[in-house]
Enzyme design. Structure first.
Site, PDB file in Angstrom:
ATOM      1  N   LEU A  47       0.857  -1.181   0.000  1.00  0.00           N
ATOM      2  CA  LEU A  47       0.000   0.000   0.000  1.00  0.00           C
ATOM      3  C   LEU A  47       0.894   1.233   0.000  1.00  0.00           C
ATOM      4  O   LEU A  47       2.093   1.139   0.281  1.00  0.00           O
ATOM      5  CB  LEU A  47      -0.905   0.000   1.235  1.00  0.00           C
ATOM      6  CG  LEU A  47      -1.892  -1.167   1.338  1.00  0.00           C
ATOM      7  CD1 LEU A  47      -2.546  -1.176   2.711  1.00  0.00           C
ATOM      8  CD2 LEU A  47      -2.946  -1.097   0.239  1.00  0.00           C
ATOM      9  N   SER A  48       0.318   2.379  -0.276  1.00  0.00           N
ATOM     10  CA  SER A  48       1.161   3.576  -0.334  1.00  0.00           C
ATOM     11  C   SER A  48       1.878   3.821   0.985  1.00  0.00           C
ATOM     12  O   SER A  48       3.032   4.250   0.999  1.00  0.00           O
ATOM     13  CB  SER A  48       0.346   4.813  -0.743  1.00  0.00           C
ATOM     14  OG  SER A  48      -0.750   5.012   0.129  1.00  0.00           O
ATOM     15  N   GLU A  49       1.219   3.538   2.123  1.00  0.00           N
ATOM     16  CA  GLU A  49       1.899   3.620   3.421  1.00  0.00           C
ATOM     17  C   GLU A  49       1.381   2.580   4.397  1.00  0.00           C
ATOM     18  O   GLU A  49       0.186   2.232   4.371  1.00  0.00           O
ATOM     19  CB  GLU A  49       1.750   5.005   4.072  1.00  0.00           C
ATOM     20  CG  GLU A  49       2.891   5.946   3.829  1.00  0.00           C
ATOM     21  CD  GLU A  49       2.706   6.772   2.567  1.00  0.00           C
ATOM     22  OE1 GLU A  49       3.677   7.411   2.131  1.00  0.00           O
ATOM     23  OE2 GLU A  49       1.596   6.756   2.025  1.00  0.00           O
ATOM     24  N   THR A  50       2.302   2.110   5.225  1.00  0.00           N
ATOM     25  CA  THR A  50       1.970   1.324   6.411  1.00  0.00           C
ATOM     26  C   THR A  50       2.454   2.109   7.622  1.00  0.00           C
ATOM     27  O   THR A  50       3.606   2.557   7.658  1.00  0.00           O
ATOM     28  CB  THR A  50       2.646  -0.060   6.386  1.00  0.00           C
ATOM     29  OG1 THR A  50       2.132  -0.817   5.282  1.00  0.00           O
ATOM     30  CG2 THR A  50       2.383  -0.813   7.676  1.00  0.00           C
ATOM     31  N   HIS A  80      -2.705  10.426   5.456  1.00  0.00           N
ATOM     32  CA  HIS A  80      -3.799   9.442   5.444  1.00  0.00           C
ATOM     33  C   HIS A  80      -3.518   8.280   6.384  1.00  0.00           C
ATOM     34  O   HIS A  80      -4.443   7.762   7.020  1.00  0.00           O
ATOM     35  CB  HIS A  80      -4.073   8.964   4.009  1.00  0.00           C
ATOM     36  CG  HIS A  80      -3.189   7.864   3.525  1.00  0.00           C
ATOM     37  ND1 HIS A  80      -1.914   8.095   3.066  1.00  0.00           N
ATOM     38  CD2 HIS A  80      -3.398   6.522   3.448  1.00  0.00           C
ATOM     39  CE1 HIS A  80      -1.381   6.940   2.709  1.00  0.00           C
ATOM     40  NE2 HIS A  80      -2.248   5.976   2.925  1.00  0.00           N
TER      41      HIS A  80
END
Length: 275
Positions: A47-50, A80
């Site tokens: 995902l774009s960030e964890t 986000h």
């Protein structure tokens, strides 16, 4: 092989419906894992960030210490995934109260309940006038921008301003060019084109493993102060015109930006890692 089990949540942030906004993985910890392990988990999540966070000690100013990883690198600020983390803290970890403080590489960040929404208190990301390489403009489609800037808090992200939101909405960048940037990414933005929208923006960051970030809190800490100044108003509403799309209500106050949005739980589970 010995393993340890960790809780994991996947949350769609800056949306009130599933399959919209920006998905983030959230992994609450009691103590930090090794950096390379957190990076591998983020890569596996893809995902774009964890986001990872641990409780702060008694007497600390913050409640938790938070860090964020893309599939390839750790980043110093992410909106986000912070919204997603606050959602998990408020709704799934038994946190008492409507305000949580998070220590980060960008200082203390606050997240406050506001009805069904959460308001983040983030640092403004200042910009300076700067040229953008011709090949980058060409990779964005060749339309001549009205202004170009660079984010001075990191000296990595280009900011390209267009006259017409249609250019931003319909842009199909050449990611093979943007992925070779020595810096990080490109923010494109234009005036709002619908009632209730003050700005339309997108954020391309293939150099750190994300072709396009769906809905970005950090990016709105760049574009909200710009458009608030242009429009002569404190409160501005932005639409991030990615395929998933998302609306971020912003409030600019000095060197701080308030980011308001909702979040929806998609997944709750466990991951097993060597340990």
């Amino acid at each position: 092989m010995n393993t340890q089990t960790l809780p994991i949540y996947q949350v769609d942030a800056f949306t009130d419906i599933l399959f919209a906004g920006n998905p983030a993985a959230v992994v609450p910890l009691q103590q930090w894992l090794a950096d390379d392990v957190m990076q591998k988990i983020a890569m596996e999540n893809n995902l774009s960030e964890t986001a990872f966070f641990v409780p702060c000690g008694a007497g600390d100013e913050a409640d938790y210490h938070i860090r964020w990883f893309t599939p390839t690198v750790e980043v110093p600020l992410c909106g986000h995934a912070t919204l997603a983390s606050a959602f998990v803290i408020f709704n799934h970890l038994g946190f008492e109260g409507g305000l949580v403080k998070l220590q980060s590489k960008s200082g203390i960040l606050a997240a406050k309940r506001d009805g069904d929404a959460i308001v983040l208190d983030f640092p403004k990301q200042p910009i300076k006038s700067s040229s953008v390489p011709d090949d980058v403009i060409a990779a964005l489609g060749g339309e001549a921008p009205t202004e170009t800037y660079q984010v001075t808090s990191r000296d990595t992200d280009h900011v390209v301003v267009y006259r017409d939101a249609k250019v931003v909405r319909e842009m199909r960048p050449d990611m093979s060019v943007l992925g070779k940037l020595k810096g990080r990414g490109v923010i494109v933005t234009a005036p709002g084109d619908k009632t209730g929208l003050d700005m339309v923006s997108r954020f391309f960051v293939p150099a750190i493993g994300i072709n396009e970030d769906p809905v970005t809190g950090y990016m709105h800490c760049v574009v909200a102060p710009y458009w608030a100044d242009k429009l002569g108003q404190k409160n501005v509403v932005g639409y991030q015109a990615s395929a998933r799309g998302g609306i971020v209500a912003c409030s600019v106050d000095g060197d701080r930006v308030g980011l308001k949005g909702e979040a929806v739980l998609y997944l709750k589970g466990e991951i097993s890692i060597p340990g």
